[in-house]
Design an enzyme around this catalytic site. Structure first.
Site, PDB file in Angstrom:
ATOM      1  N   CYS A 133      50.489 -28.839  22.030  1.00  0.00           N
ATOM      2  CA  CYS A 133      49.862 -29.023  20.700  1.00  0.00           C
ATOM      3  C   CYS A 133      50.658 -28.551  19.556  1.00  0.00           C
ATOM      4  CB  CYS A 133      48.677 -27.720  20.765  1.00  0.00           C
ATOM      5  SG  CYS A 133      47.831 -27.912  19.203  1.00  0.00           S
ATOM      6  N   CYS A 168      44.382 -24.014  22.284  1.00  0.00           N
ATOM      7  CA  CYS A 168      45.077 -24.512  20.866  1.00  0.00           C
ATOM      8  C   CYS A 168      44.015 -24.307  19.844  1.00  0.00           C
ATOM      9  CB  CYS A 168      45.495 -25.745  21.080  1.00  0.00           C
ATOM     10  SG  CYS A 168      46.543 -26.272  19.671  1.00  0.00           S
TER      11      CYS A 168
END
Length: 396
Positions: free
Chosen positions: A103, A203
């Protein structure tokens, strides 16, 4: 008069990025707040736990309080493509991906960074607990990624895939601070996020129920759970041969067959399990708890061993394929045949362990001084010198 430098801060609606924005403003930058909306699927998030609306609202209130411009960007498409689809592919192959590292590499410091630079930003900033420093070498500026000052919160591992280009454009305003200090600043500035608890989970998909999330894409199929005895023949490694062969031996996964152990239960799909996992096996009656020591997605078998010290959990080495080696410090890349003494970790929060890197034609071997528990394919190994993260790679 010199024009102020413009910084775009990724405001996540948490306390860390809020304080990052405040500090930059204090330092005299022109600050813009940007909230990233990422892909998320309400059917698998634990509904009250993934309030991206609440987060974007908190981010907006922080921006208002600091009197900085604010906007939301919708990155769900890129997120789905680069993170979610990738995760499914990895799980299908029986690997365990690390979405947070990806991410950062794919979204925050790539897609997001491009948007920020399009807004005329000189830098992007995040609320990560890590530091950056730069020095000159042979007429070039070299950027260093350093661990955060707070040993409990250091997030350098999550940024282990960043490049020199990305680091050049990045600021980490809270890297020098300890978490309690960050909360204290937020409270003193009366920021709504001062008391907000840290976000967990993927994330920023929020807390996902992983098995259900995976089951949507990967159909359940029943298979055997096999327990391997701790005196299994395959744990006796032969005599050392050539160096490369020896590196291979130290890094090799132990191979198991169904009849190497005893069938002790069934499961709903080997790709839902990961090395070192203890929960979710649903097998009782053993003296010590069972741990997953290997999964075979082809044959749909999970291999387990009793207790934390089962030899099947431990290995001294791991291998990173040539194309998956990443050096943050490009000037330190090893040539074939070279070695380097480092400190390394194979997961976030793991204390750094002594290791030696061996660069060979086929890739990089990381050999630890002490055997490591649950080395897991698809996860990242990161290596350091002191508090500087030098590079990383995907464990193959």
């Amino acid at each position: 008069m010199k024009k102020k430098q413009r910084v775009v801060v990724g405001l996540s609606g948490g306390v860390d990025s809020s304080v990052a924005a405040y500090l930059l403003k204090e330092q005299g930058y022109e600050v813009i707040g940007l909230f990233m909306k990422n892909w998320h699927d309400d059917s698998v998030t634990i509904s009250n736990e993934c309030p991206w609306l609440e987060d974007s609202n908190d981010a907006m209130l922080v921006a208002q309080k600091l009197n900085i411009p604010f906007q939301t960007v919708d990155l769900s498409e890129q997120y789905k493509e680069r993170i979610v689809d990738y995760m499914f592919r990895e799980y299908e192959m029986g690997r365990t991906p690390n979405p947070d590292v990806l991410c950062n590499r794919e979204i925050k410091f790539d897609v997001f960074m491009k948007i920020a630079l399009d807004l005329g930003a000189d830098f992007v900033a995040t609320g990560h607990y890590c530091r950056k420093s730069s020095f000159q070498k042979d007429g070039q500026t070299i950027h260093q990624l350093l661990a955060g000052k707070d040993p409990n919160k250091d997030q350098s591992y999550f940024l282990c895939q960043l490049s020199q280009e990305q680091l050049a454009k990045t600021l980490f305003p809270i890297g020098e601070l300890l978490k309690p200090k960050v909360r204290e600043i937020a409270a003193a500035q009366d920021l709504i996020t001062a008391e907000k608890r840290d976000s967990q989970g993927l994330c920023f998909i929020g807390k996902v129920r992983l098995p259900e999330f995976l089951q949507q894409q990967l159909a359940p199929k029943k298979g055997a759970i096999v327990e391997i005895p701790s005196d299994f023949e395959g744990y006796k490694k032969g005599a050392e041969i050539s160096e490369e062969k020896n590196l291979q031996t130290l890094s090799a996964k132990t191979q198991y067959q169904k009849n190497d152990g005893t069938v002790v239960g069934t499961h709903q799909g080997a790709h839902y399990f990961t090395n070192g996992q203890r929960k979710g096996l649903g097998v009782g009656g053993t003296q010590e708890p069972l741990f997953v020591i290997a999964t075979d997605v082809e044959e749909n078998i999970i291999y387990t061993g009793q207790g934390k010290s089962h030899p099947g959990l431990y290995r001294r080495g791991l291998f990173v394929k040539k194309e998956e080696i990443h050096w943050v410090r490009e000037d330190l890349v090893l040539k074939i045949g070279e070695t380097m003494e480092v400190m390394a970790r194979i997961r976030y929060r793991q204390p750094l362990e002594k290791a030696t890197l061996h660069q060979t034609r086929s890739g990089l071997y990381v050999i630890f001084t002490k055997p490591q528990s649950a080395i897991t394919e698809g996860q990242f190994v990161a290596w350091y010198s002191g508090d500087e993260l030098l590079g990383s790679g995907v464990i193959s």
